[in-house]
Design a protein around this motif. Structure first.
Motif, PDB file in Angstrom:
ATOM      1  N   SER A  23       0.826  -1.208   0.000  1.00 16.63           N
ATOM      2  CA  SER A  23       0.000   0.000   0.000  1.00 16.63           C
ATOM      3  C   SER A  23       0.861   1.259   0.000  1.00 16.63           C
ATOM      4  CB  SER A  23      -0.923   0.000   1.225  1.00 16.63           C
ATOM      5  OG  SER A  23      -1.870  -1.048   1.152  1.00 16.63           O
ATOM      6  N   SER A  54     -11.605   0.975  -7.028  1.00 19.43           N
ATOM      7  CA  SER A  54     -11.928   1.184  -5.608  1.00 19.43           C
ATOM      8  C   SER A  54     -10.663   1.215  -4.749  1.00 19.43           C
ATOM      9  CB  SER A  54     -12.877   0.103  -5.106  1.00 19.43           C
ATOM     10  OG  SER A  54     -12.265  -1.174  -5.193  1.00 19.43           O
ATOM     11  N   THR A  55      -9.679   0.397  -5.118  1.00 18.02           N
ATOM     12  CA  THR A  55      -8.403   0.396  -4.389  1.00 18.02           C
ATOM     13  C   THR A  55      -7.672   1.721  -4.585  1.00 18.02           C
ATOM     14  OG1 THR A  55      -8.163  -2.000  -4.646  1.00 18.02           O
ATOM     15  CG2 THR A  55      -6.162  -0.760  -4.146  1.00 18.02           C
ATOM     16  N   SER A  57      -9.032   4.526  -5.297  1.00 18.59           N
ATOM     17  CA  SER A  57      -9.819   5.548  -4.617  1.00 18.59           C
ATOM     18  C   SER A  57      -9.488   5.595  -3.127  1.00 18.59           C
ATOM     19  CB  SER A  57     -11.315   5.273  -4.813  1.00 18.59           C
ATOM     20  OG  SER A  57     -12.090   6.271  -4.200  1.00 18.59           O
ATOM     21  N   ARG A  58      -9.323   4.428  -2.500  1.00 20.51           N
ATOM     22  CA  ARG A  58      -8.968   4.381  -1.072  1.00 20.51           C
ATOM     23  C   ARG A  58      -7.578   4.975  -0.843  1.00 20.51           C
ATOM     24  NH1 ARG A  58     -11.504  -0.729  -1.343  1.00 20.51           N
ATOM     25  NH2 ARG A  58      -9.471  -1.782  -1.519  1.00 20.51           N
ATOM     26  N   LEU A  59      -6.648   4.668  -1.732  1.00 23.21           N
ATOM     27  CA  LEU A  59      -5.298   5.207  -1.605  1.00 23.21           C
ATOM     28  C   LEU A  59      -5.302   6.728  -1.766  1.00 23.21           C
ATOM     29  CD1 LEU A  59      -3.375   2.513  -3.658  1.00 23.21           C
ATOM     30  CD2 LEU A  59      -3.158   2.899  -1.199  1.00 23.21           C
ATOM     31  N   ALA A  61      -7.790   8.708  -1.138  1.00 22.92           N
ATOM     32  CA  ALA A  61      -8.428   9.261   0.061  1.00 22.92           C
ATOM     33  C   ALA A  61      -7.446   9.341   1.221  1.00 22.92           C
ATOM     34  CB  ALA A  61      -9.644   8.413   0.442  1.00 22.92           C
ATOM     35  N   ALA A  62      -6.602   8.326   1.385  1.00 23.07           N
ATOM     36  CA  ALA A  62      -5.604   8.333   2.456  1.00 23.07           C
ATOM     37  C   ALA A  62      -4.597   9.452   2.248  1.00 23.07           C
ATOM     38  CB  ALA A  62      -4.894   6.980   2.514  1.00 23.07           C
TER      39      ALA A  62
END
Length: 267
Positions: A23, A54-55, A57-59, A61-62
């Protein structure tokens, strides 16, 4: 031998570690993509990373939570954020400090024949960012990049000398005794720091390491704030009180010279 349960826990832990590293690697790659392209859609980022949208997008966002990227419109294109500028500015300021201080520190090391260190306030520690070894010094530990306890060092006491007592209580961290001479009593430390503020320098003898003495003075930025500390250190048998008195004029002059190079002018 480990049983099956222990082996399972170990394998699970290894998988989590590998996932966390992956990640981090992907997040850094996103920053590189945006640095190269200027901006990109989440779908484009996902495609370049080879992951599901989606992965990505999460990264994103972080990273956005730390202001490292920004997405002006919901589901809009992503670009580098102001957090990058903050990190770059801190790095640039530190590099500028080293660059401006280096010739002065070299001269001081030559004048004193001792080791000269430059430190800044880190996270509850003094971070040593440069070192110059005197010409007659045979061996010296390389402090560059090391985080050193504030309460047990002359540099540390200088760096916190203009904080409020409340700020110091938080900044000191754990008051560990490194030698029998380390001062760990908060009230005594407050008295010593008040003395540093009055005299304009600090001395630490045998507090971090037995046999090591250091004298430090503040470096100020263009606003007159303490931004660093410069110190002269050497064996305690060589730097007795009489030697400290000899070193002080040279040290204070050097600290003032670095401050002047950073734009500070004494009122």
């Amino acid at each position: 031998m480990r049983n099956d349960a222990e082996s399972g826990r170990s394998a699970s832990g290894d998988a989590r570690t590998q996932g966390a590293v992956q990640s981090v690697d992907r997040a850094l790659t996103i920053l590189e993509i945006l640095a190269r392209a200027g901006e990109a859609g989440v779908g484009e980022v996902a495609a370049e990373l080879g992951v599901h949208k989606s992965t990505a997008s999460r990264l994103v966002a972080a990273l956005a939570a730390h202001d490292l990227v920004e997405q002006p419109a919901e589901r809009g294109r992503v670009r580098l954020g102001i957090g990058i500028l903050r990190l770059a500015g801190a790095t640039s300021a530190r590099l500028d400090l080293v660059q401006e201080a280096r010739p002065v520190c070299r001269l001081l090391a030559s004048q004193t024949n001792e080791t000269v260190n430059l430190a800044v306030l880190g996270d509850r520690s003094a971070l040593y960012i440069d070192q110059v070894i005197g010409p007659s010094t045979i061996t010296s530990y390389n402090w560059v990049g090391q985080h050193i306890p504030l309460h047990a060092t002359s540099n540390g006491r200088v760096l916190v000398s203009e904080l409020t007592p409340e700020e110091r209580r938080v900044t000191w961290g754990e008051l560990t005794a490194y030698t029998d001479s380390t001062v760990t009593d908060p009230d005594t430390l407050e008295e010593m720091v008040a003395d540093v503020h009055t005299r304009g320098y600090a001395v630490a003898r045998d507090e971090l390491d037995v046999g090591l003495t250091a004298v430090a003075a503040p470096v100020r930025n263009a606003h007159g704030e303490i931004c660093a500390s410069v110190s002269v250190s050497g064996p305690s048998f060589r730097i007795d009180q009489a030697r400290v008195e000899e070193l002080l004029p040279l040290l204070l002059q050097a600290a003032g010279d670095v401050s002047a190079r950073l734009g500070w002018h004494r009122a």
